[in-house]
Design a protein around this motif. Structure first.
Motif, PDB file in Angstrom:
ATOM      1  N   TYR A  89       0.865  -1.185   0.000  1.00 40.33           N
ATOM      2  CA  TYR A  89       0.000   0.000   0.000  1.00 40.33           C
ATOM      3  C   TYR A  89       0.897   1.229   0.000  1.00 40.33           C
ATOM      4  CZ  TYR A  89      -3.612   3.297   1.620  1.00 40.33           C
ATOM      5  OH  TYR A  89      -4.485   4.357   1.754  1.00 40.33           O
ATOM      6  N   PHE A  90       0.851   1.971  -1.085  1.00 40.92           N
ATOM      7  CA  PHE A  90       1.717   3.137  -1.240  1.00 40.92           C
ATOM      8  C   PHE A  90       0.893   4.417  -1.185  1.00 40.92           C
ATOM      9  CE2 PHE A  90       3.889  -0.295  -3.596  1.00 40.92           C
ATOM     10  CZ  PHE A  90       5.095  -0.313  -2.899  1.00 40.92           C
ATOM     11  N   MET A  91       1.258   5.314  -0.271  1.00 42.94           N
ATOM     12  CA  MET A  91       0.620   6.622  -0.190  1.00 42.94           C
ATOM     13  C   MET A  91       1.570   7.634  -0.817  1.00 42.94           C
ATOM     14  SD  MET A  91      -1.163   6.432   3.595  1.00 42.94           S
ATOM     15  CE  MET A  91      -2.373   7.701   3.204  1.00 42.94           C
ATOM     16  N   VAL A  92       1.112   8.294  -1.863  1.00 42.23           N
ATOM     17  CA  VAL A  92       1.977   9.173  -2.652  1.00 42.23           C
ATOM     18  C   VAL A  92       1.611  10.639  -2.426  1.00 42.23           C
ATOM     19  CG1 VAL A  92       2.352   7.391  -4.391  1.00 42.23           C
ATOM     20  CG2 VAL A  92       0.463   9.003  -4.690  1.00 42.23           C
ATOM     21  N   THR A  93       2.592  11.510  -2.590  1.00 42.48           N
ATOM     22  CA  THR A  93       2.395  12.940  -2.335  1.00 42.48           C
ATOM     23  C   THR A  93       1.509  13.588  -3.390  1.00 42.48           C
ATOM     24  OG1 THR A  93       4.578  13.036  -1.303  1.00 42.48           O
ATOM     25  CG2 THR A  93       3.582  15.137  -1.962  1.00 42.48           C
ATOM     26  N   ASN A  94       1.719  13.243  -4.640  1.00 43.56           N
ATOM     27  CA  ASN A  94       0.972  13.853  -5.750  1.00 43.56           C
ATOM     28  C   ASN A  94       0.426  12.735  -6.641  1.00 43.56           C
ATOM     29  OD1 ASN A  94       0.346  15.039  -8.335  1.00 43.56           O
ATOM     30  ND2 ASN A  94       1.455  16.870  -7.693  1.00 43.56           N
TER      31      ASN A  94
END
Length: 247
Positions: A155-160
């Motif tokens: 699960y990757f939470m990305v800035t943009n």
């Protein structure tokens, strides 16, 4: 190496037992529970070469901080996962695998995220991606609802998010968004190639910039009176259509 962590309940511990039994450091079970489910679990654990430690319900609750342990608690070593989305995609490319990604835009309910992780794992998706500012993190509620998938599904939470979708497109991953007003249905789409499926939160749907960044939009046909599906149900419909086409 990361510090050991605690898993509890048949689903969460069972997934770890299935995927990485060697990472289980200690496995505690309630000896007073002797039903068929426990007997099957104990048999699987012994077949994996694990030694079981007896512990009563109160001790198990202290170990995991919850009375919902179902008589099963494990102390496990944290699993190594790809440190970044780029690492994961590079690994898939090297292994000759065709990426299937689930992108969630604006899903802030932990129950929905947990269910999305569970269905993504079941359908064989390689990762779930969400923006840091419009999403929920991996908390205890997410882990419980995910029934072990929070352990196995990256699960990757990305800035943009829009920029990340652009980077996926540079890797020739086709970005497909879901929208009620899309002219093409899900079943008219070819998902055999590298694909990122983008779903928005119920009600608001995808944000406008996310929508504009998609290569294509598809809809899920709705035959009854309701206008839309819960995001986790919609994720399941989309991911399993991709799985059907790929197999």
């Amino acid at each position: 190496m990361s510090a050991p962590k605690v898993l509890f309940g048949f689903h969460a511990v069972g997934v770890r037992l299935k995927t990485a039994p060697a990472s289980i450091l200690e496995l505690y079970v309630d000896p007073t529970r002797r039903d068929a489910r426990m007997r099957q679990f104990v048999e699987r654990a012994k077949e994996a070469g694990l030694r079981l430690l007896d512990a009563d319900g109160m001790r198990l609750a202290k170990l995991c901080g919850s009375h919902g342990h179902q008589g099963v608690v494990a102390r496990v070593q944290a699993l190594d996962q790809a440190h970044s989305l780029d690492d994961l995609l590079d690994g898939l490319e090297q292994a000759g695998k065709v990426p299937l990604l689930l992108v969630l835009d604006g899903v802030t309910d932990p129950h929905n995220l947990g269910a999305c992780l569970r269905v993504a794992d079941g359908a064989g998706a390689h990762a779930v991606i969400a923006p840091k500012d419009h999403a929920v993190g991996l908390n205890a509620t997410v882990a419980k609802v995910a029934s072990g998938a929070a352990e196995t599904m990256p699960y990757f939470m990305v800035t943009n998010l829009a920029r990340t979708l652009g980077e996926l497109k540079e890797r020739n991953i086709w970005v497909v968004g879901t929208s009620d007003d899309a002219p093409k249905t899900l079943y008219q789409m070819d998902f055999k190639g590298p694909t990122a499926l983008v779903l928005g939160a119920e009600g608001d749907g995808m944000r406008q910039l996310t929508r504009k960044t998609c290569d294509e939009l598809v809809s899920i046909p709705m035959q009854g009176a309701v206008e839309s599906l819960n995001v986790s149900v919609a994720s399941g419909v989309c991911l399993y259509e991709a799985l059907r086409q790929r197999t």
